[in-house]
Motif scaffolding. Structure first.
Motif, PDB file in Angstrom:
ATOM      1  N   GLY A 155       0.846  -1.220  -0.100  1.00 33.59           N
ATOM      2  CA  GLY A 155      -0.031   0.139   0.067  1.00 33.59           C
ATOM      3  C   GLY A 155       0.951   1.271   0.156  1.00 33.59           C
ATOM      4  O   GLY A 155       0.596   2.175  -0.785  1.00 33.59           O
ATOM      5  N   ILE A 156       1.850   1.199   0.971  1.00 34.04           N
ATOM      6  CA  ILE A 156       2.920   2.492   0.865  1.00 34.04           C
ATOM      7  C   ILE A 156       3.357   2.668  -0.287  1.00 34.04           C
ATOM      8  O   ILE A 156       3.459   3.710  -0.973  1.00 34.04           O
ATOM      9  CB  ILE A 156       3.633   2.259   2.228  1.00 34.04           C
ATOM     10  CG1 ILE A 156       2.971   2.264   3.449  1.00 34.04           C
ATOM     11  CG2 ILE A 156       4.783   3.474   2.175  1.00 34.04           C
ATOM     12  CD1 ILE A 156       3.575   2.110   4.755  1.00 34.04           C
ATOM     13  N   ALA A 157       3.913   1.542  -0.714  1.00 37.57           N
ATOM     14  CA  ALA A 157       4.784   1.668  -1.982  1.00 37.57           C
ATOM     15  C   ALA A 157       3.979   2.095  -3.108  1.00 37.57           C
ATOM     16  O   ALA A 157       4.470   2.918  -3.885  1.00 37.57           O
ATOM     17  CB  ALA A 157       5.520   0.150  -2.253  1.00 37.57           C
ATOM     18  N   SER A 158       2.626   1.785  -3.242  1.00 36.05           N
ATOM     19  CA  SER A 158       1.910   2.186  -4.583  1.00 36.05           C
ATOM     20  C   SER A 158       1.628   3.538  -4.215  1.00 36.05           C
ATOM     21  O   SER A 158       1.561   4.409  -5.289  1.00 36.05           O
ATOM     22  CB  SER A 158       0.903   1.205  -4.768  1.00 36.05           C
ATOM     23  OG  SER A 158       0.011   1.320  -3.464  1.00 36.05           O
ATOM     24  N   GLN A 172       8.827  10.105   3.559  1.00 34.11           N
ATOM     25  CA  GLN A 172       7.550   9.980   3.421  1.00 34.11           C
ATOM     26  C   GLN A 172       6.943   8.570   3.815  1.00 34.11           C
ATOM     27  O   GLN A 172       5.913   8.319   4.561  1.00 34.11           O
ATOM     28  CB  GLN A 172       6.968  10.490   2.087  1.00 34.11           C
ATOM     29  CG  GLN A 172       7.096  11.627   1.772  1.00 34.11           C
ATOM     30  CD  GLN A 172       6.472  12.153   0.409  1.00 34.11           C
ATOM     31  OE1 GLN A 172       5.403  11.894   0.119  1.00 34.11           O
ATOM     32  NE2 GLN A 172       7.403  12.625  -0.462  1.00 34.11           N
ATOM     33  N   GLY A 173       7.665   7.407   3.253  1.00 29.01           N
ATOM     34  CA  GLY A 173       7.374   5.919   3.611  1.00 29.01           C
ATOM     35  C   GLY A 173       7.405   6.071   5.239  1.00 29.01           C
ATOM     36  O   GLY A 173       6.496   5.537   5.702  1.00 29.01           O
ATOM     37  N   GLY A 174       8.648   6.394   5.600  1.00 35.13           N
ATOM     38  CA  GLY A 174       8.793   6.406   7.316  1.00 35.13           C
ATOM     39  C   GLY A 174       7.644   6.919   7.993  1.00 35.13           C
ATOM     40  O   GLY A 174       6.868   6.252   9.029  1.00 35.13           O
ATOM     41  N   GLY A 176       0.428   5.864  10.777  1.00 35.83           N
ATOM     42  CA  GLY A 176      -0.410   4.915  10.780  1.00 35.83           C
ATOM     43  C   GLY A 176      -0.404   3.916  11.952  1.00 35.83           C
ATOM     44  O   GLY A 176      -1.451   3.741  12.556  1.00 35.83           O
ATOM     45  N   SER A 177       0.835   3.473  12.105  1.00 38.04           N
ATOM     46  CA  SER A 177       0.911   2.429  13.230  1.00 38.04           C
ATOM     47  C   SER A 177       0.651   3.045  14.662  1.00 38.04           C
ATOM     48  O   SER A 177       0.214   2.332  15.461  1.00 38.04           O
ATOM     49  CB  SER A 177       2.279   1.949  13.237  1.00 38.04           C
ATOM     50  OG  SER A 177       3.301   2.834  13.361  1.00 38.04           O
ATOM     51  N   ALA A 178       0.843   4.558  14.877  1.00 43.27           N
ATOM     52  CA  ALA A 178       0.760   5.205  15.855  1.00 43.27           C
ATOM     53  C   ALA A 178      -0.824   4.974  16.201  1.00 43.27           C
ATOM     54  O   ALA A 178      -1.282   4.652  17.362  1.00 43.27           O
ATOM     55  CB  ALA A 178       1.383   6.540  16.107  1.00 43.27           C
ATOM     56  N   ALA A 210       6.787  -0.838  11.699  1.00 42.78           N
ATOM     57  CA  ALA A 210       5.837  -0.174  10.710  1.00 42.78           C
ATOM     58  C   ALA A 210       6.701   0.801   9.965  1.00 42.78           C
ATOM     59  O   ALA A 210       6.820   1.086   8.759  1.00 42.78           O
ATOM     60  CB  ALA A 210       4.680   0.356  11.195  1.00 42.78           C
ATOM     61  N   THR A 211       7.347   1.816  10.989  1.00 42.30           N
ATOM     62  CA  THR A 211       8.293   2.730  10.153  1.00 42.30           C
ATOM     63  C   THR A 211       9.338   2.289   9.280  1.00 42.30           C
ATOM     64  O   THR A 211       9.479   2.706   8.024  1.00 42.30           O
ATOM     65  CB  THR A 211       9.122   3.518  11.432  1.00 42.30           C
ATOM     66  OG1 THR A 211       8.172   4.005  12.481  1.00 42.30           O
ATOM     67  CG2 THR A 211       9.595   4.892  10.934  1.00 42.30           C
ATOM     68  N   VAL A 212      10.055   1.286   9.650  1.00 41.59           N
ATOM     69  CA  VAL A 212      11.226   0.569   8.991  1.00 41.59           C
ATOM     70  C   VAL A 212      10.498  -0.042   7.584  1.00 41.59           C
ATOM     71  O   VAL A 212      11.063   0.182   6.415  1.00 41.59           O
ATOM     72  CB  VAL A 212      11.867  -0.355   9.961  1.00 41.59           C
ATOM     73  CG1 VAL A 212      12.846  -1.166   8.941  1.00 41.59           C
ATOM     74  CG2 VAL A 212      12.692   0.098  10.892  1.00 41.59           C
ATOM     75  N   THR A 213       9.298  -0.736   7.856  1.00 37.30           N
ATOM     76  CA  THR A 213       8.718  -1.164   6.686  1.00 37.30           C
ATOM     77  C   THR A 213       8.167   0.027   5.729  1.00 37.30           C
ATOM     78  O   THR A 213       8.494   0.092   4.276  1.00 37.30           O
ATOM     79  CB  THR A 213       7.107  -1.929   7.093  1.00 37.30           C
ATOM     80  OG1 THR A 213       7.714  -2.801   7.930  1.00 37.30           O
ATOM     81  CG2 THR A 213       6.671  -2.384   5.986  1.00 37.30           C
ATOM     82  N   GLY A 214       7.927   1.105   6.344  1.00 33.30           N
ATOM     83  CA  GLY A 214       7.409   2.420   5.373  1.00 33.30           C
ATOM     84  C   GLY A 214       8.642   2.887   4.534  1.00 33.30           C
ATOM     85  O   GLY A 214       8.636   3.012   3.233  1.00 33.30           O
TER      86      GLY A 214
END
Ligand SMILES: Nc1ncnc2c1ncn2[C@@H]1O[C@H](COP(=O)(O)OP(=O)(O)O)[C@@H](O)[C@H]1O
Ligand SMILES: [Mg+2]
Lengths: 242, 406
Positions: free
Chosen positions: B296-299, B332-334, B340-342, B379-383
């Motif tokens: 989702g974030i990537a797209s 921006q991803g982070g 979102g995760s917060a 989630a931040t790292v994933t972002g």
């Protein structure tokens, strides 16, 4: 990366092109040479109009001068330094340090306020701008007659106003070279006239070299020098005295 | 100093870009929040559930039981040159004591992994009251030591934990079956004429039917007499610190004592299997939710990079280095992941509280205080990772081309 600005060349030369050629689609069947060996010098304090028919290579030349594009052959000296062999990081740095760019479609960033747009080159260079830089940005906005609009978004401004913001932005780093590619192409003639007057004032006031591409012969006539480009060659280069 | 200053710009541009695309940003933040809420809730639920199941299981079991080795037939080795054709009946395992159990107990008392040690003697008997009979397990204990293995006193529903001369503590089911209450007398028959009459001093309910209906607690001496093992114990129960190291510790204790050591993990193999497959299912859910959040974030960022082609070109024309463009989009991803995760972590945490307050109330899920921060970190790292591909694309734009993009 060295700072390119501090030691201006002994003479007032800001830019020198030597035998600059540009071909597109190199090595393919579509290969075309657009610039055929351009020699050009720009001096500090000169206001030069670059004219020529559409497709003659004006934008290509300006992109090369602005270090957005590289010549296929020849050399470009910016403040005495050769640039063709420089890597992307050095060229990017030189752009930030030495060149102000004004585009036809002003190209402000709509997410930022007018003031932030003007400050953007400084933010890119060094992060958070200092108080005196914010001061400078305000005074530049006042200079272009937009002091009241500092906090607005660019989309709330008219085309002519946006173009003047773009000029203020190009000047905020006090570049020795200001390039403008058809900055008045989208404006009505009265607005275009006022934008050009602004170039004159800036040229007087800041003493930088200004190179403006224009279609309008009347606007060109006001400039101290006119270079005419036709089919990728300089056809005439006339200095109007006084 | 310079890095911090330049990151200031990246932060600012990243934040502005996100706020400018408000709808897009809100939608993806919502998506990330839902994903993180699911992950936080399911993780807390399953962790809590499993901890609860294990706690309940171990509430009535020793962690490691030390037993005498099985009796085996001693067979002479076949003579050289002859074939060994053997028909062997395994020996019946009679009740017998651990030989030097006092020494074993003392050695275990000293052991660094072992927290509590309780020698126990247990064996079968028939409990009788009038004409009613029930088959029971006699458990002879040293109450003080035993209490540290299984806190029996906490589960008493009547009387007290008194197992001395003539007293016994029995389970609630047994008491019901035989119609016993405090102070009543119960006849215990361990066979071969060994009988005793005890008073009911306490009644417990451990919540495990098998135990509540069969266990009869005595002290060591009474049980030894009844089971005809004077001075003996049949098992040494222990409690350890590192629950899930039980297998290793058991193996070590077996070597140390030369006896059989049975860990709770071995006796509850099926339960652990079930828990492990449950954990794997949760893990799969987490991974797949994580992957869809990352995509989702990537797209969203990929779309944003295309939308902002011209602005990226302008930034580059004004002298923004490739690395800066890269960092703007990584940030921006982070940021999306973090925000979102917060939100999602908060919602997940609230869901757990709601479950605790209004749910089936079978057990309380404690939320590990590191769970939400950990989810946010992941989630931040994933972002940031999800942003890598779009960010690299943005950084590679040719400014001369990007600026002309419409
Ligand atoms: N990226 C490109 N690839 C191929 N041809 C190009 C490219 N950019 C410009 N040209 C060609 O170069 C010539 C000069 O274009 P340009 O510099 O834009 O002219 P002007 O600005 O004077 O109108 C045109 O014929 C144009 O088609
Ligand atoms: Mg053009």
């Amino acid at each position: 990366m060295s700072d390119v600005r501090p030691a201006p060349p002994t003479d007032d030369e800001v830019l020198r092109l030597a035998e600059v050629r540009k071909s597109f689609n190199l090595g393919t069947a579509l290969e075309t040479e657009v610039l055929h060996g351009i020699d050009l010098r720009l001096q500090r304090g000169e206001l030069t109009a670059l004219i020529g028919p559409s497709g003659s290579g004006k934008s290509t030349l300006l992109n090369i001068i602005g270090l957005l594009d590289t010549p296929t052959a020849g050399e470009l000296y910016l403040l005495g330094q050769p640039t063709r062999a420089a890597d992307d990081a050095t060229r990017t740095h030189m752009r930030n340090q030495a060149i102000g760019f004004v585009f036809q479609f002003h190209h402000l960033i709509s997410a930022f306020s007018v003031l932030d747009n003007v400050l953007m080159p400084l933010m890119i260079r060094q992060g958070r701008p200092g108080a005196e830089q914010v001061e400078l940005a305000h005074s530049l906005l006042a200079e272009v007659g937009l002091a009241r609009f500092a906090a607005q978004k660019p989309t709330q401004l008219s085309g002519g106003q946006q173009q003047r913001v773009a000029i203020a932005r190009a000047l905020v780093t006090r570049p020795p070279l200001l390039l403008a590619d058809e900055p008045t192409g989208n404006l009505d003639s009265r607005t275009a006239q006022s934008v050009f007057e602004l170039f004159h004032r800036i040229n007087d006031q800041f003493g930088c070299a200004v190179l403006v591409v224009t279609h309008d012969p009347r606007l060109a006539a006001d400039c101290s020098r006119t270079v005419e480009l036709v089919d990728g060659r300089i056809l005439s280069d006339s200095q109007i005295p006084g | 100093m310079r890095l911090a200053d330049s990151l200031w710009t990246e932060w600012r541009i990243a934040l502005r870009f996100l706020l400018d695309n408000r709808m897009q940003s809100l939608l993806i933040v919502f998506g990330i929040a839902v994903g993180s809420a699911v992950i936080v809730f399911i993780t807390a639920l399953i962790t809590g559930l499993q901890a609860n199941v294990i706690e309940r299981t171990l509430g009535t079991q020793a962690h490691i039981r030390i037993l005498p080795p099985d009796e085996v037939n001693r067979v002479l080795p076949a003579e050289p040159g002859s074939h060994d054709l053997r028909l062997e009946n395994p020996r019946a395992q009679r009740l017998r004591s651990i030989l030097n159990w006092q020494e074993v107990r003392d050695a275990l008392d000293q052991d660094r992994d072992v927290l509590a040690v309780s020698p126990v003697i247990s064996g079968p008997a028939i409990a009788r009251r009038g004409v009613a009979r029930a088959s029971v397990a006699l458990i002879g204990i040293d109450p003080q030591r035993y209490q540290r293995i299984i806190p029996l006193a906490n589960d008493l529903i009547a009387g007290e934990l008194r197992v001395g001369a003539g007293d016994a503590v029995i389970g609630a089911e047994l008491a019901e079956d035989l119609g016993l209450s405090l102070g009543d007398k119960l006849r215990l028959d361990a066979g071969e004429g060994r009988e005793a009459v005890v008073d009911i001093a306490g009644i417990f309910r451990l919540g495990v039917r098998e135990l509540d209906e069969r266990y009869v607690y005595l002290d060591l001496k009474q049980a030894q007499t009844l089971l005809d093992l004077p001075g003996g114990v049949t098992v040494i129960d222990t409690r350890i610190g590192e629950l899930f190291e039980a297998e290793h510790i058991a193996a070590r204790l077996a070597r140390l004592t030369g006896l059989r050591a049975e860990s709770w993990m071995a006796t509850n193999g099926q339960l652990l299997n079930a828990l492990a497959s449950q954990s794997m299912t949760t893990e799969m859910i987490r991974v797949f939710v994580g992957i869809s959040v990352a995509f989702g974030i990537a797209s969203v960022l990929a779309v944003s990079v295309v939308q902002r082609t011209r602005e990226i070109g302008i930034l580059r024309a004004m002298g923004s280095p490739r690395g800066q463009i890269l960092r703007i989009f990584l940030l921006q991803g982070g940021l999306l992941g973090l925000v979102g995760s917060a939100c999602g972590g908060g919602v997940g945490w609230a869901l757990v509280q709601v479950f605790n307050l209004f749910g089936p109330r079978l057990f309380v899920i404690p939320v590990d205080p590191t769970l939400v921060p950990l989810a946010m970190l992941v989630a931040t790292v994933t972002g940031v990772l999800a942003a890598a591909a779009p960010a690299r694309r943005a950084a590679r734009y040719d400014p001369a081309v990007a600026i002309r993009y419409v």
